[in-house]
Every structure is written in C-alpha cells, then in structure tokens.
Design an enzyme around this catalytic site. Structure first.
Site, PDB file in Angstrom:
ATOM      1  N   GLU A 269       4.229   8.432  -3.896  1.00 28.70           N
ATOM      2  CA  GLU A 269       4.973   7.983  -2.719  1.00 28.70           C
ATOM      3  C   GLU A 269       6.121   7.052  -3.086  1.00 28.70           C
ATOM      4  O   GLU A 269       6.675   6.367  -2.228  1.00 28.70           O
ATOM      5  CB  GLU A 269       4.033   7.296  -1.726  1.00 28.70           C
ATOM      6  CG  GLU A 269       3.057   8.244  -1.054  1.00 28.70           C
ATOM      7  CD  GLU A 269       2.219   7.562   0.010  1.00 28.70           C
ATOM      8  OE1 GLU A 269       2.433   6.357   0.253  1.00 28.70           O
ATOM      9  OE2 GLU A 269       1.356   8.232   0.600  1.00 28.70           O
TER      10      GLU A 269
ATOM     11  N   GLU B 133       0.891  -1.169   0.000  1.00 30.31           N
ATOM     12  CA  GLU B 133       0.000   0.000   0.000  1.00 30.31           C
ATOM     13  C   GLU B 133       0.923   1.212   0.000  1.00 30.31           C
ATOM     14  O   GLU B 133       1.186   1.824   1.017  1.00 30.31           O
ATOM     15  CB  GLU B 133      -0.920  -0.015   1.230  1.00 30.31           C
ATOM     16  CG  GLU B 133      -2.260   0.669   0.979  1.00 30.31           C
ATOM     17  CD  GLU B 133      -2.194   2.190   1.003  1.00 30.31           C
ATOM     18  OE1 GLU B 133      -1.355   2.767   0.274  1.00 30.31           O
ATOM     19  OE2 GLU B 133      -2.986   2.790   1.728  1.00 30.31           O
TER      20      GLU B 133
END
Length: 691
Positions: free
Chosen positions: A153, A144
C-alpha cells in the site's frame, strides 16, 4: 451531478452505459472495503493501543509534549487512542475524502475534536509551519499503511517522506519495526496454481493416454508479478512439505529513516528435507515497542505462538510466492534465499551455495513473458491442472464426439478443443475472444505438434462467418464454460449467449456440452467471513457507529447489494440448509426473451446464526456427468462443507449479519426471490430470513 459509466457486461458481452451519481465509485469502495474487518481485529487494536500508550509515556518521560502524526487514520481510531493515552495533539491524515469526513464526525462524537485535526490529503502533500497543515513536526509516528505483503500500500515511500519532512529525527514509531519471514516448501497443490503442467488425457479406456505438454516458454516463465495472498491457515498441512525452517529475511525500523529504493536481502539456510523447492511462503510481524514486548504476528498455524487462538483477519493474510522454476534440494544442503523489494512489492529467488549470491546484485521483478499468466489467474491454473476435472470432461466428450463431428469450442484458453481432436473429431475449431487467448492456444498447439489440427479463430461469437468454419455446420458445441471476464459463477452464462449468437452455424441435430446448468443456493453460518460486514458499534471503548452507518448507506447502492465472489475453501462455513436449485438454464435452447423466475424457501435444518447464502453453478455435461463450481461432495450431517478450490462462489450476506441464533425447529427458513433478466444478463436476488 450524474455521469454515464461504460462497463462490459460479463454475461452478455455487451458494453453498457448507465447513469450514475458522481460519488458512485466512492460508495463501491466503501461497501467493499475492509474497514469493518480491521475494526473487528481485536488483536490488532489492542496491540496498537498498548504500543501507543507506551510511546506517549516514553515521550512524556523525556519532558516533551507528545505530538502525534497518524498517517492513514481511517476512522480516526488510532488518533483517539493517542489522545486518550495523553497525547497533547494529533494530526490525523486521510486521503480518501468520504473516510476523512466521517473521521471528523467520529472524532467530534467521542469528544476529541480539540486534540485531533483530520487532514484530507495524501501525507506527501502535507505541509509543516505556521501556515501549514501541521504547526510543527511530530515526535510520535503512528501508521497503519500495511497490506498482506507489508509494503503493497506504499508504506515505504510514505515513511520515507514522513521522516524527511513531517517527524522529528528521534521520533517514536508505532509500530516500531516489522520483520518479514520466509519458509521454503514443496507443494504439488500450490505449484498447480502457478502454471500449466503436463496434462494426461485418457483416450480409450484407461490404457491409451496422451500427454499435453505446455510450451517451453510457459515452463520457464517467471510467472505473475502479483503476490498470491491467501488464508494460509486453511491450507492442510498434508498439502505441503517444509524444506527449511522459518527464516527471518529482513527488518524495517520505522523509527528511523526508511528507504523505498530497490533492495535485496540474502539469507543462508540449510535444507531440513529433500525435495523440489517450488514455493516460498512469507508473512510478517510487528513489534509495537522497541523492546519487542508488544507483538502482532501474521504467522500461520504451524509456527504461530498460540496456534489454538489465532486472530482471524482478512485485511492481512499470508503470501505465496512461486519460484521461477523448481529447484531440487537435498537435506542438509546450504541454500541462499533472496528477498528483493521495490517500493511496492516483494519477490524471492533461491540459489545453491555455489551460485553468485552477492548482495549488491539485484534481480529484476519477475514478469510474465509467456502471456498465460496474463490470461489465467491462480484458480484457473488449478482448474486446468485438475486431473479429475480433465477426466470428467474427457469422459463426457467421448459420448458426444464422433468420427464425423465438427466441434466448436467457446471458452477462453480452453483445452477441450485439443481433447476433442485427440478423441477423433473430424474437424475442431476454437473460438477465442481475445488476441491473448488466441496466442496462448496457438503456442500450446505448436508445442504438441497439433498446429492445423485445431483451427483457432479470434472473433466474438456474433462476428463468426461461415468461412471461419470452412462453411461447415457445427455438430458439437463445447464449453467449460470459462471466461476471463467472469467474476461471479453465473457470469459464465456468457456461453449461453454465445450459443444463441452461433445458432445459424449449428447443424439441425447439434449437441451442446454442457447441455444445461443450474444455479444452487444454500443458507450458511460463516465461521469468520461475516465480520467483513458486521457493524462494530464500539471499538476499544470508542464509538464508531458513524462508520457503520456510512458502510450501510453505501451497501444500499444497487450493485453493492449483490453477491460477492469469495473462494470459500479459504472461508469455512457450516450449511444450515440443504442446497436448493434456484434457477435452471437449458443450453440446448436459445436464451429466452422472457425472464426466468425462482422463488421459494430454504428450511434451516441446523441450529446456528444464518449469516447469508452461498450461490454456485452446476453444469450438466451429459445426462450423468456434472461439474460443480460449489460443493465437491454433500455436506456432512453436521453441516461441514468442502468447496471447489478452483472457483469463487457467490456470497450474499443477509441485511444484518448479526441475526439471532436459530434452532432447528423446522419453522425457520430463508425465503428467496431470484430473477434472471435475459435482456441484461443480470440476476436480481433477494434473500430474507423468516420468520
């Protein structure tokens, strides 16, 4: 061990040094993190759990042991799901040490410490082998690592490394794939968030008008390289026109080798309507399994498969990308939309079918060349382009600017100095604190043939010399007020400190605009925003109370107890009380030496759960003209609120955001104590529901 931290005070402008614990930044990150929001995302959790169970079954069906690699484990939730689903062993990687430490405790508390190993490293530092962090490569990859933009990210470099060094060649991946979508739209509302547009200033009555035009380099600038991530589900359908159908731009298959190299994906579409192509709206979805039966989507309401049952989430929203310039399109016309990405960001380009759209031709990431995008955020552009706001300031300036006025504007990149000149002031000065705002102002003046009409000085207020004002005394001091360093509404009280520093330059009968400000507060029930601080307790049958305790511990730190800035037009709430004036600030006088106190209570007039208090500033420009950074109009009899879309309001969440529902019995209230400390420029506040 303690350390001294230097910070710029946004209200006073001073650099302050404070002694902090060595883990101070950790507490800040934990307190402001989205961990709780993710744990409350039931749709996400259920889809991950289903995908993990299916992946373990597939591996077991091949007669293999299920070895899981969980990158970015956080609380260890996904690893625990895998262990409960029958995985033989899980390696849970978490680079943030406080999070890794609590993950170890959560895993142990739930009885999985014999099946899950938490590794406190970045995944690219993990080793495999008899003496390594992992005994062998994993055959199930669970991650995730995603943000609103999907790859922001560092998902691509992490996957690229994992496939090379940490997982088997034929591994199962959860999620299995992600798909990025785009839709081209025309939107006057959104386009106003992108750059300074021509601004119309009425000079006399309503017939004489002057148009302030942006410089050419601002008009053609590629803009900010940062994506604008917003709650697109709160944008009214009337505020944009779709020009194409939703288009699949590209897919990333996480079960195979992933590349983080610069790439371009071009798709041919036909325009479904005529208009000005200005904005690309973008989002993504994930298939948790190869068949695509388990899907988690970020699609906005007008294309969502279940528009009346959309999972609220703040950790994944939708993206607004602005084209470098408007492009007219005709219904039925063939267009080419290109999505480019590097290892951390996405950007878009639109071309007509006659243009060169070869897929191998890569386009560089857009960067601001005009400096305005470095100075102004999206809210600020919207503020500058707000015609009603311009008219309010112009109307107020007409009452204070005279033919012999010497005006001084103190705000970052404010156009009020131009307004004052156009309204006939004898002399106008603009005080710009940064070199960037000075250069932007000089460009705007040059583009409108006003160079020399407004004198721009790059200095802090306390540094201003009489010679900078040509030895004139200022008769009209003007501020919006707006400063780029301000995060919370009351940070713009820096204008008050500037007014105090400039006292020696003001004439004996000077006028200040705005003349005063008030801090207002209102008790509210949030539709969803309360989830970012609500304890989770149990998540999909796993006890994560230790995570709740860690967040609460971090929230007990000094700055974590303060209000947070949020644009409430994106986060609906219902007023439970009337707005209450908490503090008043008189700019006609200097900043006082003694604190300013505000105590009292806000009676709850409506039934509901009081999640917290919203705070904002109203500025009294003149006796009868007020600009609000909060409510744009009184809330409805049901408590529905309309918020200024160009400002962030302050949100103070009460100690427990799971307060019991209250009834409108006239007995329940929120008691407050707010103190403004002039020596530090800080607000100390405390709100509690009573009884």
């Amino acid at each position: 061990m303690k350390t001294f931290c230097g910070r710029a005070n946004p209200t006073t402008g001073a650099i302050e040094w404070e002694e902090e614990e060595e883990n101070y930044d950790y507490h800040q990150e934990i307190a402001r993190s989205s961990y709780a929001d993710m744990l409350h995302d039931k749709d996400r959790n259920e889809k991950y759990y289903s995908g993990i169970r299916a992946a373990v079954r597939r591996v077991k069906a091949r007669g293999q042991r299920a070895i899981v690699l969980d990158i970015g484990t956080g609380t260890g939730l996904l690893s625990m799901m895998a262990a409960r689903a029958g995985a033989d062993y899980c390696y849970a990687i978490e680079v943030f040490k406080p999070m890794a430490d609590v993950a170890v405790k959560i895993v142990d508390k739930n009885g999985f410490s014999n099946k899950i190993k938490v590794i406190n490293k970045h995944s690219t530092e993990v080793t495999v082998g008899p003496d390594g962090d992992m005994l062998c490569r994993a055959n199930i990859l669970v991650t995730e690592l995603f943000d609103t933009e999907l790859i922001g990210e560092g998902a691509l470099p992490s996957y690229e490394h994992a496939h090379k060094y940490l997982v088997q060649e034929e591994c199962e991946a959860v999620p299995h794939r992600a798909t990025v979508y785009a839709q081209l739209v025309e939107s006057e509302r959104m386009w106003a968030w992108n750059k300074v547009l021509p601004i119309h200033v009425r000079l006399e009555g309503s017939k004489v008008e002057k148009v302030i035009v942006p410089p050419r380099d601002m008009q053609v600038c590629a803009g900010s390289p940062c994506v604008y991530d917003i709650q697109l589900n709160q944008v009214n359908r009337n505020h944009f026109t779709t020009l194409t159908e939703v288009t699949e731009m590209f897919r990333v298959d996480f079960s195979k080798a992933v590349s983080s190299s610069l790439a371009r994906h071009t798709v041919q579409v036909r325009a479904t309507a005529s208009g000005q192509a200005q904005v690309v709206l973008s989002w993504w979805d994930m298939d948790m399994d190869p068949e695509g039966n388990i899907k988690c989507t970020m699609a906005p309401y007008w294309v969502h498969p279940t528009p009346n049952n959309i999972q609220w989430r703040d950790h994944w929203m939708q993206c607004v990308y602005f084209l470098a310039e408007e492009l007219p399109v005709q219904e039925g016309e063939c267009l080419h939309i290109s999505a480019m990405h590097d290892d951390y960001s996405l950007w878009y380009k639109l071309q007509h079918s006659s243009d060169d759209c070869k897929a191998e031709v890569l386009i560089e990431r857009p960067l601001c060349s005009c400096q305005a995008h470095l100075m102004c955020n999206r809210q600020r552009f919207g503020e500058l382009n707000d015609q009603q706001r311009t008219e309010a300031y112009t109307k107020a300036l007409k009452t204070v600017v005279k033919p012999d006025s010497v005006c001084l504007t103190v705000s970052d990149g404010s156009l009020l100095s131009l307004f004052a000149h156009l309204l006939g002031a004898a002399q106008v000065y603009s005080l710009e604190i940064s070199a960037m705002s000075r250069r932007v102002m000089e460009k705007i003046l040059a583009a409108n043939a006003l160079t020399g009409k407004v004198t721009v000085t790059e200095k802090r207020p306390e540094q201003l010399l009489p010679a900078d004002l040509d030895n004139n005394q200022v008769s009209v001091l003007i501020g919006e007020p707006f400063f780029t360093t301000s995060l919370l509404p009351w940070h713009n009280l820096y204008f008050w400190y500037a007014r105090t520093y400039l006292a020696k330059h003001l004439s004996s009968e000077f006028t200040v605009l705005p003349q005063s400000a008030t801090l207002l507060a209102m008790a509210v029930e949030f539709e969803d925003l309360w989830r970012i601080r609500a304890p989770c307790g149990m998540c999909e049958g796993f006890d994560v109370n230790l995570m709740d305790e860690m967040i609460q511990n971090s929230l007990n730190f000094r700055e974590c107890q303060e209000a947070e800035p949020h644009p409430l037009w994106e986060y609906p709430c219902r007023a439970l009380s009337d707005p209450r004036q908490v503090l008043a600030f008189d700019f006609r006088r200097e900043v006082p030496e003694q604190p300013i106190y505000g105590t009292g209570s806000m009676q709850l007039l409506r039934s509901g759960t009081c999640h917290g208090v919203v705070l904002w500033m109203d500025y009294c420009l003149t006796d009868d003209i007020t600009i609000s950074t909060g409510l744009t109009r009184p809330h409805s009899h049901m408590g529905d609120c309309d918020w200024n879309p160009h400002c962030k309001q302050g949100v103070y969440l009460l100690g427990s955001v799971t307060n019991p529902e209250t009834s409108a019995d006239g007995q329940t209230s929120v008691v407050y104590s707010v103190t403004f400390h002039p020596e530090t420029g800080k607000l100390a506040m405390d709100f509690k529901q009573s009884p």
